[in-house]
Design an enzyme around this catalytic site. Sequence first.
Site, PDB file in Angstrom:
ATOM      1  N   ARG A   1       0.849  -1.180   0.000  1.00 13.70           N
ATOM      2  CA  ARG A   1       0.000   0.000   0.000  1.00 13.70           C
ATOM      3  C   ARG A   1       0.892   1.240   0.000  1.00 13.70           C
ATOM      4  NH1 ARG A   1      -3.513  -2.848  -1.408  1.00 13.70           N
ATOM      5  NH2 ARG A   1      -5.575  -3.197  -0.474  1.00 13.70           N
TER       6      ARG A   1
ATOM      7  N   GLU B   1      -3.200   7.681  -4.284  1.00 14.70           N
ATOM      8  CA  GLU B   1      -3.486   6.719  -5.366  1.00 14.70           C
ATOM      9  C   GLU B   1      -4.898   6.969  -5.864  1.00 14.70           C
ATOM     10  OE1 GLU B   1      -2.063   2.607  -4.872  1.00 14.70           O
ATOM     11  OE2 GLU B   1      -3.986   1.981  -5.742  1.00 14.70           O
TER      12      GLU B   1
ATOM     13  N   HIS C   1      -1.318  -0.134  -9.793  1.00  9.87           N
ATOM     14  CA  HIS C   1      -1.961  -1.135  -8.914  1.00  9.87           C
ATOM     15  C   HIS C   1      -2.424  -2.331  -9.761  1.00  9.87           C
ATOM     16  CE1 HIS C   1      -3.975  -1.450  -4.715  1.00  9.87           C
ATOM     17  NE2 HIS C   1      -3.794  -2.670  -5.222  1.00  9.87           N
TER      18      HIS C   1
END
Length: 301
Positions: free
Chosen positions: A214, A243, A262
């Site tokens: 993360r 993000e 991602h």
Amino acid sequence: MTVAVHVGPEPVPALVEAVRRGGGRVVPLEEAEALVYYGSGDPGELRRMIGERIRWVQLPNAGVERMAAAGVITDEPVFTAATGSYGPQVAEHALALMLAAARELHRYARATTWSPDGSALFAGSTVAVVGHGGIGRALTRLLEPFGCPVIAVTDRGDAPGAARILPRDRFREALPEADYVVVAAPLTPRTRGMFGAREFALMRPGAWLVNVARGALVVTDDLVAALREGRIGGAALDVTDPEPLPDGHPLWTMDNVLITPHSANPRAAYWRTLAERVEDNVRRFAEGAPLEGRVSPSEGF
Ligand SMILES: NC(=O)C1=CN([C@@H]2O[C@H](COP(=O)(O)OP(=O)(O)OC[C@H]3O[C@@H](n4cnc5c(N)ncnc54)[C@H](O)[C@@H]3O)[C@@H](O)[C@H]2O)C=CC1
Ligand SMILES: O=C(O)C(=O)CO
């Protein structure tokens, strides 16, 4: 025993099928004792779905920081996540990022002229794996043929294939020894910002940070500064904070940075492995066996 399971709010066919394969009965929410949640990810939406009959909730992701921070995770009903199940595909991505970094593919992909060779061998590099769960263990297996000594940061006391094990609170000792530092730990109040200026100062000047967990485990501004000042070799990021990484962010234009959106867990692999986890856990729930991927409300993963 047949388990009455609701799949929702999106009745994803692959998950409905997985419940059936596990021997469960797919029912409306009011009749369900278990919920396979797939929705917007909004904690309020999930909370509203958990009525008194629900004894178990399966979440679709490995990382559950949003639900944990909102206080949705409890012991009763029990919560499970997809932790561990995406390990092979995410580990493959981490390996791809490291190979690309060693072989300078990030630079050659942007080159518009024949550029001098600066690439190096990846084989034999020392890799620190911070968080030795599903992803970390799968990565350690993938690294074996490359002869890479792995320093595993884990409190479990065992890390098959690792050359050395360090407990979580001593993770900094791995930093001066590693050519690659792979972040594979969950985002919790304890891990938020665990890689900042102090940690980058401890890393080898040529070492790469690889984050597949993360974005918020890393202090982005400190990373940008460390890259600008050449304190570390580079960064390969599948996850970022913020993000999505906004257009115009300085990380986009640094030539020692490799960003993927991602995408470490490709959709087809995601659905297949999530369905396997759902099927397995439905079977376990019916048998009264321990569920895979149980989330601890106090730890937040
Ligand atoms: N890029 C992507 O598409 C994906 C990202 N993820 C992220 O990766 C994380 C890890 O996934 P899995 O390996 O499946 O989870 P996992 O739960 O199997 O492994 C995580 C490991 O990290 C350990 N850990 C917890 N706190 C730590 C700390 N402070 N220092 C070192 N280790 C610590 C845990 O004990 C556990 O063994 C997830 O929480 C998620 O946020 C997961 C899947 C896909
Ligand atoms: O499961 C997760 O936590 C992801 O990041 C996507 O697979």
